[in-house]
Design an enzyme around this catalytic site. Sequence first.
Site: not given
Length: 529
Positions: A283, A453, A67
């Site tokens: 994220h 995600s 990521d």
Amino acid sequence: MNKNIFKNLFIVALVAAMPVLGNAQRKANWQNLDLKTDSTFGISTEKAYKELLKGKKSTPVLVAVLDGGVDLNHEDLKRIVWSNRKETAGNGVDDDKNGYIDDVHGWNFLGGKDGKSIEFETLEITRLVRRDNARFAGITAANVPQKDKAAYETFVNNRTELEKRLGTAKSDLQGVAGFKYVLEQVVKKIGKPNPTIADFENFKPQGQQEERMRATMLDILKDMDYKSFYEDQILAGFKQADEQVKYNLNIDYNPRDIVGDDANNSKERFYGNNDIKGPDALHGSHVSGIIGADRTNNIGIKGVADNVFIIGVRNTPNGDERDKDVANAIRYAADNGAKVLNMSFGKSYSWDKAVVDEAVKYAVSKDVLLIQAAGNDNNNIDVEPNFPSRKYLDGSVASSYIVVGASDYKDDETLKAPFSNYGKTSVDVFAPGVRINSTIPDNNKYAEEDGTSMAAPVVTGLAALIRSYYPKLTAVQVKEIILKSVVKINHNINTMKGADTVSIPFSDLCVTGGIVNAYNALKLAATYK
């Protein structure tokens, strides 16, 4: 401000507000709740812990989060961050001789030897056009050699698409900037930093722009407060459009000198640094929390899996990931013992799919289960290109690879998240991916995020949970269990096709036609020998 732009932004503002409607009805930890007992279409994790796992022993499972970065100091993550015991922190020596110096908690393939890291990158299509601009300089359709005609045609199509996207991004940026300016002027006249719906009702507009802004805000503030709308929609929208113009779609922008590698050499393995957080770890931290946030500390949130360690591997910038970095991240994770990989990234173009295919095959050979997010463009990826892909260039398919779409909390026509990609043969399962609360970096914070995600790490957590309590199961068996144990959906859902809302069977969205379920999966796992 251009009147048409204002009209467009009026529509954008309303659409942007839609995903948060009714979020008050979603229960905390909803992704782990049970449809029957909690009236919320989670994956029954809490029910599984209570009824199936209580008192049972488990073994730790290494999960790699490929990521943008992970905040290893977050209160809900610090206990589950992997430590490489073969490496001595900070001595500047490659103690375990794996080619990566001081890789104590993972590796950053977007970093340089001086400690700096890439934050923003171009999209893959931008890089392809830049490459082919040089290749086809001075070439036209009239004089292109026969052997290069197919490649030239692809280049022209890509260049046209890039120009179209850049034009749209510039228009969006101008529109958001205009909307933002008018809104800020109205709020300044109201005289309050966080005006209420009553404040806008009492506001006396001067001119058509202010009149339209007042009407827009009266509609929006029915469902959220001004501060949330301004920060989450307007500022975020401006930032996104600005980054697209400056970085993602800018053919002259190339940050790869920060890394110092040969970006065109896909076989190069050893580059980067050990900063697994990087400049923007939101994220990756959010994904990590969904998978395994500490379930024992009575603070924050509860991850799906209760006995995991997270290996942070940076390969995803704010822009499109490079195939070279994806391949190296997969290999690094597999070599360091990860048994489940979470890949919450994707793109529509690929520079070197072959090198990613080779890495996936390598991971599969080492009994690794790869979990990939399907993407957020509401595309049918049976027909629209989406990378990485479990289908290799030779047409064969990776055996231990799951692709995940995003679902919402109600078992009705809104069950499919409106943004989620789908595909009857290309997406395996769906999992919760709307308004998922999880860990975000710095100062031990939490936030709700939407996306496939967020759905992928729900399945990653489930896979790790199964491998933790049933460690003898292979990656292929765990995939089989997850797919066989879904809750089948026997009704239609609404989705957008172009400008139209259409009703289609949920079974047309994915291979299994269902939502993953931890309770069912663990019951099934217990039957495997």
